[in-house]
Motif scaffolding. Structure first.
Motif, PDB file in Angstrom:
ATOM      1  N   THR A 133      -8.973 -52.946  14.764  1.00 48.13           N
ATOM      2  CA  THR A 133      -7.796 -52.792  15.620  1.00 48.13           C
ATOM      3  C   THR A 133      -8.072 -51.845  16.775  1.00 48.13           C
ATOM      4  OG1 THR A 133      -6.384 -53.156  13.692  1.00 48.13           O
ATOM      5  CG2 THR A 133      -5.365 -52.187  15.634  1.00 48.13           C
ATOM      6  N   ARG A 134      -8.734 -50.734  16.491  1.00 44.25           N
ATOM      7  CA  ARG A 134      -9.078 -49.793  17.550  1.00 44.25           C
ATOM      8  C   ARG A 134     -10.021 -50.435  18.567  1.00 44.25           C
ATOM      9  NH1 ARG A 134     -10.416 -46.085  14.523  1.00 44.25           N
ATOM     10  NH2 ARG A 134     -12.642 -46.536  14.321  1.00 44.25           N
ATOM     11  N   ALA A 135     -10.990 -51.221  18.087  1.00 45.12           N
ATOM     12  CA  ALA A 135     -11.922 -51.889  18.990  1.00 45.12           C
ATOM     13  C   ALA A 135     -11.209 -52.922  19.859  1.00 45.12           C
ATOM     14  CB  ALA A 135     -13.040 -52.550  18.193  1.00 45.12           C
ATOM     15  N   ALA A 136     -10.226 -53.630  19.283  1.00 49.74           N
ATOM     16  CA  ALA A 136      -9.472 -54.610  20.070  1.00 49.74           C
ATOM     17  C   ALA A 136      -8.658 -53.928  21.163  1.00 49.74           C
ATOM     18  CB  ALA A 136      -8.552 -55.420  19.150  1.00 49.74           C
ATOM     19  N   VAL A 137      -8.036 -52.793  20.841  1.00 52.20           N
ATOM     20  CA  VAL A 137      -7.279 -52.052  21.854  1.00 52.20           C
ATOM     21  C   VAL A 137      -8.204 -51.556  22.961  1.00 52.20           C
ATOM     22  CG1 VAL A 137      -5.867 -50.005  22.248  1.00 52.20           C
ATOM     23  CG2 VAL A 137      -5.484 -51.403  20.222  1.00 52.20           C
ATOM     24  N   ILE A 138      -9.380 -51.076  22.592  1.00 49.47           N
ATOM     25  CA  ILE A 138     -10.351 -50.614  23.591  1.00 49.47           C
ATOM     26  C   ILE A 138     -10.767 -51.764  24.500  1.00 49.47           C
ATOM     27  CG2 ILE A 138     -12.699 -49.736  23.888  1.00 49.47           C
ATOM     28  CD1 ILE A 138     -12.274 -48.096  21.338  1.00 49.47           C
ATOM     29  N   MET A 161     -16.615 -48.123  20.259  1.00 49.97           N
ATOM     30  CA  MET A 161     -17.165 -49.457  20.447  1.00 49.97           C
ATOM     31  C   MET A 161     -16.057 -50.484  20.679  1.00 49.97           C
ATOM     32  SD  MET A 161     -20.426 -49.436  20.449  1.00 49.97           S
ATOM     33  CE  MET A 161     -21.763 -48.323  20.036  1.00 49.97           C
ATOM     34  N   PRO A 162     -16.238 -51.401  21.639  1.00 54.19           N
ATOM     35  CA  PRO A 162     -15.250 -52.474  21.836  1.00 54.19           C
ATOM     36  C   PRO A 162     -15.386 -53.550  20.776  1.00 54.19           C
ATOM     37  CG  PRO A 162     -17.042 -52.682  23.413  1.00 54.19           C
ATOM     38  CD  PRO A 162     -17.287 -51.412  22.668  1.00 54.19           C
TER      39      PRO A 162
END
Length: 314
Positions: free
Chosen positions: A95-100, A247-248
């Motif tokens: 989820t954090r990578a998707a937001v990034i 990381m994305p």
């Protein structure tokens, strides 16, 4: 009075089978066999594209038992479940990578389009200062580059490593996109800009109120190019970022596919048998492809007008 047609003369005027047709082949009316062949080829091409996507989506929605019974990828949907998507979107690294990735795509696309439009508009004005030399310098960068090591040293010397700017600035501008925009801008009638200038409009107002509204097609296409480029980029992140939390989505997807590291919160679920690692991999692929698949149909109608006109004119 009925006109008398000379039959031998008419037959002589008609082209024989060994003679070239009076019109080019592409202007002739297609035969039923030709239409059937084109339909068959297009159908096979669509199946070749959609069938792998179908397998990816079905596998991501399959339970661990179904995947184990199929021995891997699933073609026939059975026991549909959204556990993989629920676990991925419930929080953690994915989820954090998707937001990034979303933020980098939005900010990067806006920055790249701003720079590209301003540069292309300046180069399209033949009377602008030094536009020929600037154009030659930009063209030179399409054929010559410093290489990977000098680029990395430059990014490092600017203090951009382990920052999100390293995902945007090194690939912020594409000379090809600038040339396409420039060609389209040069095709706009000079009388429109001259009349606006007589009324007291400056260059920025002419660009914003006249040039850009007339260039919606090419701007939509170039925006999609930049957005897809930022969304799909992974190399800059692997090169300039050391923090795993920065990381994305594409880099996290690579780690999942290569089975290097399971995202936080999913490793235990995979070990206990609640989730299949293959289903998680396919689900991440679907999440990565979804934005492009949703946006592409809305921009597809602009491709012909935007790209061909911008590439031919100027």
């Amino acid at each position: 009075m009925t006109a008398v047609i000379d039959k031998p003369a008419a037959e002589a005027a008609a082209p024989r089978w060994w003679q070239a047709p009076p019109r080019p082949v592409w202007e002739e009316k297609p035969t039923p066999a030709g239409l059937a062949a084109k339909g068959l080829v297009l159908t096979l091409a669509c199946l070749a594209i959609l069938f792998p996507l179908w397998i990816v989506v079905v596998t991501s929605l399959s339970s661990r038992r179904t995947i184990d019974e199929a021995g891997g990828l699933v073609m026939v949907p059975q026991d549909i479940t959204f556990v993989a998507y629920r676990e991925l979107l419930s929080g953690g690294q994915v989820t954090r990578a998707a937001v990034i990735s979303v933020l980098v795509t939005l900010v990067g696309t806006l920055f790249s389009m701003t720079v590209s439009v301003l540069c292309a508009y300046g180069l399209s004005r033949t009377g602008s200062l030094g536009h020929r030399w600037i154009l030659l310098v930009l063209l030179a960068t399409m054929f010559f580059s410093a290489g990977l090591i000098p680029t990395y040293l430059l990014v490092q010397s600017l203090g951009l490593t382990d920052t999100y700017l390293a995902l945007i600035l090194p690939s912020a501008v594409s000379v090809f996109n600038i040339l396409v925009l420039r060609g389209f801008f040069m095709g706009i009638s000079q009388e429109l800009t001259d009349s606006a200038r007589i009324d007291g409009a400056g260059d920025l107002r002419i660009l914003w109120q006249i040039v850009m509204p007339l260039s919606r097609a090419v701007i939509a296409v170039i925006t999609l190019f930049y957005a897809v480029g930022y969304w799909s980029a992974w190399f800059n992140a692997s090169l300039y970022l050391n923090d795993q939390d920065m990381m994305p989505l594409q880099n996290v997807m690579i780690q999942l596919v290569q089975k290097q590291e399971a995202p936080v919160g999913l490793g235990q679920a995979i070990k206990t048998g609640e989730l299949s690692g293959l289903a998680v991999q396919m689900a991440v692929m679907v999440l990565a492809l979804l934005p492009v698949a949703v946006l592409s149909p809305f921009v597809q109608r602009h491709f012909k007008k935007g790209m061909l006109t911008g590439a031919v004119k100027g």
